[in-house]
Design a protein around this motif. Structure first.
Motif, PDB file in Angstrom:
ATOM      1  N   GLY A   1       0.888  -0.912  -0.197  1.00 59.22           N
ATOM      2  CA  GLY A   1       0.212  -0.170   0.158  1.00 59.22           C
ATOM      3  C   GLY A   1       0.722   0.802  -0.018  1.00 59.22           C
ATOM      4  N   THR A   2       0.632   2.650   0.463  1.00 58.51           N
ATOM      5  CA  THR A   2       0.586   3.576  -0.015  1.00 58.51           C
ATOM      6  C   THR A   2       1.261   4.097   1.220  1.00 58.51           C
ATOM      7  N   SER A   3       0.949   3.556   2.708  1.00 60.15           N
ATOM      8  CA  SER A   3       1.314   4.324   3.621  1.00 60.15           C
ATOM      9  C   SER A   3       2.433   4.597   4.128  1.00 60.15           C
ATOM     10  N   GLY A   4       3.813   4.044   3.698  1.00 60.28           N
ATOM     11  CA  GLY A   4       5.169   4.646   4.064  1.00 60.28           C
ATOM     12  C   GLY A   4       5.598   6.134   3.670  1.00 60.28           C
ATOM     13  N   GLU A   5       6.851   6.549   4.254  1.00 60.26           N
ATOM     14  CA  GLU A   5       7.054   7.467   4.288  1.00 60.26           C
ATOM     15  C   GLU A   5       7.342   7.984   3.326  1.00 60.26           C
ATOM     16  N   PHE A   6       7.883   6.742   1.817  1.00 60.43           N
ATOM     17  CA  PHE A   6       8.456   6.939   0.422  1.00 60.43           C
ATOM     18  C   PHE A   6       7.529   6.142  -0.227  1.00 60.43           C
ATOM     19  N   GLN A   7       7.268   6.775  -1.593  1.00 55.41           N
ATOM     20  CA  GLN A   7       6.157   5.602  -2.203  1.00 55.41           C
ATOM     21  C   GLN A   7       7.200   4.710  -3.272  1.00 55.41           C
ATOM     22  N   GLY A   8       6.489   3.176  -3.623  1.00 58.04           N
ATOM     23  CA  GLY A   8       7.518   2.857  -4.554  1.00 58.04           C
ATOM     24  C   GLY A   8       7.307   3.542  -5.678  1.00 58.04           C
ATOM     25  N   PRO A   9       7.680   2.278  -7.201  1.00 55.48           N
ATOM     26  CA  PRO A   9       7.529   2.337  -8.324  1.00 55.48           C
ATOM     27  C   PRO A   9       6.415   3.105  -8.953  1.00 55.48           C
ATOM     28  N   VAL A  10       5.506   4.011  -9.668  1.00 53.98           N
ATOM     29  CA  VAL A  10       4.000   3.936 -10.255  1.00 53.98           C
ATOM     30  C   VAL A  10       3.395   2.658 -10.511  1.00 53.98           C
ATOM     31  N   GLY A  11       2.397   2.596  -9.804  1.00 52.73           N
ATOM     32  CA  GLY A  11       2.104   1.162  -9.959  1.00 52.73           C
ATOM     33  C   GLY A  11       2.314  -0.253  -8.915  1.00 52.73           C
ATOM     34  N   SER A  12       3.458  -0.017  -8.433  1.00 52.06           N
ATOM     35  CA  SER A  12       3.952  -1.433  -7.983  1.00 52.06           C
ATOM     36  C   SER A  12       2.957  -1.328  -6.457  1.00 52.06           C
ATOM     37  N   GLY A  13       2.393  -0.529  -5.956  1.00 49.76           N
ATOM     38  CA  GLY A  13       1.432  -0.605  -5.098  1.00 49.76           C
ATOM     39  C   GLY A  13       2.233  -1.258  -3.483  1.00 49.76           C
ATOM     40  N   VAL A  14       3.592  -0.634  -3.553  1.00 54.69           N
ATOM     41  CA  VAL A  14       4.071  -0.487  -2.321  1.00 54.69           C
ATOM     42  C   VAL A  14       4.819   0.547  -2.085  1.00 54.69           C
ATOM     43  N   SER A  15       4.797   0.474  -0.531  1.00 50.20           N
ATOM     44  CA  SER A  15       5.690   1.939  -0.010  1.00 50.20           C
ATOM     45  C   SER A  15       6.937   1.298   0.628  1.00 50.20           C
ATOM     46  N   TYR A  16       7.575   2.395   1.270  1.00 50.40           N
ATOM     47  CA  TYR A  16       8.305   2.254   2.302  1.00 50.40           C
ATOM     48  C   TYR A  16       8.951   2.872   3.798  1.00 50.40           C
ATOM     49  N   ALA A  17       9.351   2.620   4.436  1.00 44.61           N
ATOM     50  CA  ALA A  17       9.378   2.849   6.035  1.00 44.61           C
ATOM     51  C   ALA A  17      10.916   3.118   6.127  1.00 44.61           C
ATOM     52  N   ARG A  18      11.869   3.687   7.256  1.00 40.52           N
ATOM     53  CA  ARG A  18      13.407   4.034   7.254  1.00 40.52           C
ATOM     54  C   ARG A  18      13.014   2.865   8.512  1.00 40.52           C
ATOM     55  N   VAL A  19      13.848   2.200   8.150  1.00 42.06           N
ATOM     56  CA  VAL A  19      14.290   0.716   9.696  1.00 42.06           C
ATOM     57  C   VAL A  19      15.874   1.828  10.542  1.00 42.06           C
ATOM     58  N   PRO A  20      14.917   2.022  11.262  1.00 42.93           N
ATOM     59  CA  PRO A  20      16.691   2.953  12.295  1.00 42.93           C
ATOM     60  C   PRO A  20      17.547   1.370  12.885  1.00 42.93           C
ATOM     61  N   PHE A  21      18.577   2.550  13.295  1.00 39.86           N
ATOM     62  CA  PHE A  21      19.706   1.651  13.355  1.00 39.86           C
ATOM     63  C   PHE A  21      20.613   2.016  14.756  1.00 39.86           C
ATOM     64  N   HIS A  22      22.213   1.710  15.222  1.00 41.33           N
ATOM     65  CA  HIS A  22      22.960   1.697  15.504  1.00 41.33           C
ATOM     66  C   HIS A  22      23.648   1.256  15.741  1.00 41.33           C
ATOM     67  N   LEU A  23      24.482   2.146  15.012  1.00 43.68           N
ATOM     68  CA  LEU A  23      26.251   2.393  14.724  1.00 43.68           C
ATOM     69  C   LEU A  23      27.059   1.501  16.097  1.00 43.68           C
ATOM     70  N   ILE A  24      27.875   0.870  16.231  1.00 43.62           N
ATOM     71  CA  ILE A  24      28.282   0.339  17.849  1.00 43.62           C
ATOM     72  C   ILE A  24      30.183   0.229  17.235  1.00 43.62           C
ATOM     73  N   ALA A  25      30.412   0.127  15.659  1.00 44.45           N
ATOM     74  CA  ALA A  25      31.922  -0.319  15.906  1.00 44.45           C
ATOM     75  C   ALA A  25      32.347   0.532  14.244  1.00 44.45           C
ATOM     76  N   ASN A  26      33.251   1.242  14.223  1.00 44.85           N
ATOM     77  CA  ASN A  26      33.709   2.587  13.264  1.00 44.85           C
ATOM     78  C   ASN A  26      34.909   1.475  13.111  1.00 44.85           C
ATOM     79  N   ASP A  27      35.496   1.266  12.154  1.00 41.80           N
ATOM     80  CA  ASP A  27      36.519   0.038  11.357  1.00 41.80           C
ATOM     81  C   ASP A  27      36.607  -0.916  12.537  1.00 41.80           C
ATOM     82  N   GLY A  28      37.601  -1.585  12.904  1.00 39.28           N
ATOM     83  CA  GLY A  28      37.985  -2.485  13.610  1.00 39.28           C
ATOM     84  C   GLY A  28      37.587  -2.559  14.996  1.00 39.28           C
ATOM     85  N   ASN A  29      37.087  -1.588  15.108  1.00 40.36           N
ATOM     86  CA  ASN A  29      37.455  -1.279  16.694  1.00 40.36           C
ATOM     87  C   ASN A  29      35.772  -0.930  17.283  1.00 40.36           C
TER      88      ASN A  29
END
Length: 672
Positions: free
Chosen positions: A298-326
Motif C-alpha cells: 500500500g501507500t502508507s509508508g514515508e517513501f512511495q515505490g515505483p508507480v503502479g507497484s502498490g508498495v511503499s517504504y519506511a525507514r528502519v533505524p539502527f545503532h552504529l556500534i563499531a567503526n573500522d575494527g573497533n
C-alpha cells in the motif's frame, strides 16, 4: 586441480579444498574459470577467519597460482603478499608491499593476536576486561609474564595488555606492489573476526565484562546465528559472465554491479530479533552510502515505490556500534533523534549510514522486532551513492528517488555497444532481508543504553572508552607536546606513468619507492616523548588531500588513530567516539579535505605502510613507507627485493624530516 598445492604430501588439509566447488555470482550465472577468480582455498565467498585474543595464529600462505603470469584472464599477478588489516602484528608479518613471494613458495605470517600495550599496561594479566573467551575446562597456552598453559576460569583466560585496544572486525587481503587492486578485486580478500572477553559472541554471558552483542548462545564463544559478516564490493563481468577488470584505469575502476559476500542480488533470512551486521567495503574504488528500509504493502509508508507497484517504504533505524575494527565508546543512533554531524538536519542520517570508504567497516545493530517490523516483511539495504568515475563519489541520491525509481540507470544500445545511461547502476537495492518468526529469547544488549548524551538524555554507558579525548584538558596538554607530521595525498609532482603522489611534511610529492623511508617514529621504554607511561609514542598526524573532486581513503597500517578534528571542526558522532584505521579525505558532503589524528606506537619495530585505499591510486604511486624504530636506533632498516631465487636486501634512503616531522606544539593543539 592442477595447482601446485592441490594435493601435496605432508601438507594437511590442502588436498581437494576446492574440489567440487563451482564459484558463481548467481545460480543462473556461469561458473568462474580458474584464471578469472583467485580466492583463498578456491572457495566463494572466501572463508571467514575467527581468532581469539591471546591465541596466536600462524598463517602459512601457500602460493598455488599459475606459474605463467599471463594465465590470469588479463588482470592480476601471481606474486602475492598478505596484509592483515589492521592487526597489531610485527612488521615482517604485516604484508609489506615489497615482501612478496612466488608460485611454489609459501610465507609464514605470525599474527600474535595480542592486545597492544601488553609489555607496559596490565602486565600481570589481572584485568578481566583483557581476556579471551574459552570453553569450560579448556586449557590453552597463554603469553603473559609466566608463559604457559592456563585453564579456562569462568569462561575466560586473562591476558596482558590494554583492554581499550580490543579490536573486533578485520579483514586480510593481498598487498602486492603495483597489483593490489587487481589481486584484491580478483578475490584475494577475506573477512576476519576477533573475539575477546568484551566481544565474545555469546549474548547469554552476563559477567559484567561481556558486552552481550547480538550473536547467539549455543557455543561458549563465536556464535554467528545473529552476527553476520557482509562484504560489499562492486564487480563487472564480460559477455561470458567471467569477472572483468580494466588495469589501465589509474583514476579508479568501477564495477557496474554490487555483490554482497560475492553474490549478486542475494537474500538473507533473519529472525524477528536483534542482529549485528559487520559491514565491509571491499571495493577497489567505489564508496557506498547504505540506507535500510522496510517494504510496506500500500501507500502508507514515508517513501512511495515505483508507480503502479502498490508498495511503499519506511525507514528502519539502527545503532552504529563499531567503526573500522573497533567497538566505539558509545553506540550512535541512526534514528533521527540526533544531529550527528551538526549540519542542522536530523533526517539525513535517519536510517542512512555515512559514506563507507574503501576498506572501512561499520558494525551496526538492527532489531527486526521493533519499529513496526513483523514476520513476513521484506527489508532492503539500499546504496544511495553515485559514482560517475573513480575520482570519488557524487552527492547521494535522495532515498525517495531511489525507492520510487525516479532515479534508475538503464542500458541503452549505442553504436559502440550497450551503455548505462540515466544514472549509476550500482545505486539501488543490494541486499534483501526476509523476516521470519522468532520464538526464542533475545538476550543481546540494548544499544540505546550506550548512546552518547543528547538533548533531554544523559550520557549512557560506555562500551570501550577512548584513551584520548580531544576536549579533555590533560589530553590536550599531551597532544601539544606530541610530534606533528603532515601527509598530503594528491597529484603534486606526479607524472603520466605515476600520477599519484604523497607529500610528507610539505616536501616534494614522491611516487612510491619501497626503498625510501618517509617517516619513522621511535618506540619508547618507560615515559614517552609525550609524557605518558604505557601509552607508547604519541604523535599527531595531519592527513590532507589537495585534489578538488578526488576522494582518498587513507589507511595507516599497524595502529589505530583517534580523529581530533575533521576540516578544522569537531568530528561527527560516528567518528567522535571511534578509533579508526582508514581516514577519508575528499570533497564528499560528509568528508573534508583534511583530518587530524592522534596515533601512538608500541611493541613492534620495523617497516609498515600508509597509502590511499582506492587501490588503483595505491598501485599508481600513492603509497609510502614508514618505520617504527627501536630506542637508540641509527641505521635504517634495509629493503627486501624478492626474486624467484630468494630475497636480497638493499640499503634504504630517508627524507630529511623522517625523524623530526614538521614540528611540535600549537599545530597539534586542538580547540574544542
Amino acid at each position: 586441480p592442477s595447482g601446485l598445492y592441490y594435493n601435496v604430501a605432508g601438507v594437511p588439509a590442502t588436498a581437494g579444498t576446492s574440489k567440487g566447488s563451482e564459484p558463481r555470482f548467481h545460480p543462473k550465472m556461469p561458473v568462474q574459470k580458474l584464471n578469472s577468480l583467485w580466492t583463498f582455498d578456491g572457495t566463494l565467498p572466501p572463508k571467514l577467519l575467527m581468532v581469539r585474543y591471546g591465541q596466536p595464529v600462524l598463517m602459512r600462505h601457500y602460493n598455488g597460482l599459475p606459474i605463467d603470469p599471463s594465465a590470469n584472464m588479463g588482470f592480476g599477478l601471481h606474486t602475492i603478499t598478505t596484509h592483515e588489516h589492521n592487526g597489531h602484528v610485527p612488521a615482517e608479518s604485516d604484508g609489506y608491499t615489497n615482501a612478496f613471494f612466488f608460485p611454489g613458495q609459501f610465507y609464514d605470517y605470525r599474527w600474535p593476536i595480542q592486545l597492544a600495550g601488553y609489555d607496559s599496561i596490565n602486565t600481570k594479566a589481572e584485568d578481566p576486561r583483557a581476556a579471551f573467551p574459552c570453553s569450560p575446562g579448556e586449557t590453552l597456552w597463554t603469553n603473559d609474564l609466566a608463559p604457559g598453559r592456563k585453564t579456562c576460569d569462568n569462561g575466560m583466560i586473562k591476558i596482558r595488555g590494554d583492554w581499550r585496544e580490543t579490536m573486533s572486525t578485520h579483514w586480510f587481503h593481498d598487498h602486492m606492489l603495483d597489483f593490489t587492486a587487481q589481486n584484491v578485486y580478483k578475490g584475494n580478500a577475506a573477512m576476519m573476526n576477533y573475539y575477546s572477553a568484551l566481544d565474545r559472541a555469546n549474548e547469554s554471558v552476563n559477567d559484567g565484562v561481556n558486552l552481550r552483542l547480538p550473536s547467539g548462545s549455543a557455543l561458549p564463544w563465536g556464535n554467528r546465528d545473529y552476527d553476520v559478516n557482509l562484504m560489499f564490493a562492486d564487480k563487472a563481468w564480460d559477455k561470458n559472465g567471467q569477472l572483468w577488470f580494466n588495469p589501465f584505469n589509474t583514476a579508479g575502476f568501477l564495477g557496474d554491479q554490487v555483490l554482497v559476500n560475492w553474490k549478486w542480488k542475494p537474500t538473507l533470512d533473519v529472525r524477528a530479533r536483534s542482529y549485528r551486521f559487520r559491514m565491509l567495503n571491499g571495493s577497489v574504488s567505489r564508496y557506498f552510502k547504505m540506507a535500510l528500509v522496510r517494504e510496506i504493502k500500500g501507500t502508507s509508508g514515508e517513501f512511495q515505490g515505483p508507480v503502479g507497484s502498490g508498495v511503499s517504504y519506511a525507514r528502519v533505524p539502527f545503532h552504529l556500534i563499531a567503526n573500522d575494527g573497533n567497538i566505539m565508546e558509545h553506540a550512535v543512533p541512526f534514528d533521527g533523534t540526533m544531529d550527528l554531524d551538526a549540519d542542522g538536519d536530523k533526517q539525513n542520517h535517519n536510517a542512512i549510514l555515512p559514506t563507507l570508504g574503501i576498506a572501512e567497516r561499520f558494525d551496526i545493530i538492527v532489531n527486526f522486532s521493533k519499529n513496526g517490523i513483523k514476520p513476513g516483511d521484506k527489508l532492503f539495504f539500499v546504496n544511495l551513492l553515485v559514482h560517475q568515475d573513480g575520482k570519488g563519489p557524487e552527492e547521494p541520491v535522495a532515498l525517495a528517488d531511489v525507492l520510487s525509481e525516479k532515479y534508475r540507470a538503464i542500458i541503452k544500445q549505442t553504436s559502440k555497444g550497450p551503455k548505462w545511461e540515466d544514472g549509476d547502476p550500482a545505486v539501488g537495492k543490494v541486499l534483501q532481508l526476509n523476516v521470519k518468526a522468532y520464538t526464542g529469547q533475545d538476550l543481546a544488549m540494548d544499544p540505546a543504553a550506550y548512546e552518547p548524551a543528547k538533548p533531554g538524555k544523559a550520557e549512557g554507558l560506555f562500551m570501550i572508552p577512548l584513551k584520548i579525548h580531544r576536549d579533555n584538558a590533560a589530553d590536550k596538554a599531551l597532544l601539544a607536546q606530541a610530534r606533528h607530521r603532515t601527509f598530503t595525498f594528491g597529484r603534486s609532482d606526479g607524472t603520466d606513468e605515476a600520477p599519484w603522489t604523497v607529500k610528507t611534511d610539505g616536501g616534494f610529492g614522491f611516487r612510491m619507492d619501497p626503498r625510501r623511508l618517509n617517516t619513522s617514529t621511535k618506540l619508547a621504554s618507560g615515559p614517552t616523548d609525550a609524557g605518558a607511561t604505557g601509552f607508547g609514542t604519541l604523535e599527531v598526524w595531519h592527513i590532507k588531500g589537495n585534489d578538488t573532486g578526488w576522494g582518498h581513503p587513507v589507511h595507516v597500517h599497524f595502529e589505530e588513530g583517534i580523529i581530533l578534528s575533521r576540516g578544522g571542526k569537531p568530528p561527527p558522532e560516528w567518528e567522535k567516539w571511534a578509533r579508526k584505521d582508514v581516514y577519508r579525505v575528499g570533497s564528499e558532503k560528509d568528508g573534508t579535505d583534511n583530518v587530524e589524528i592522534a596515533i601512538q606506537f608500541r611493541e613492534f619495530a620495523g617497516t609498515y605502510m600508509e597509502h590511499c585505499h582506492n587501490t588503483q591510486h595505491e598501485d599508481n604511486s600513492m603509497l609510502l613507507r614508514w618505520d617504527v624504530e627501536k630506542p637508540g636506533q641509527v641505521q635504517l632498516m634495509p629493503t627486501p627485493l624478492p626474486s624467484w631465487d630468494g630475497v636480497r636486501y638493499v640499503n634504504s634512503a630517508a627524507l630529511p624530516t623522517f625523524r623530526t616531522g614538521d614540528g611540535y606544539g600549537t599545530k597539534a593543539a586542538v580547540t574544542p
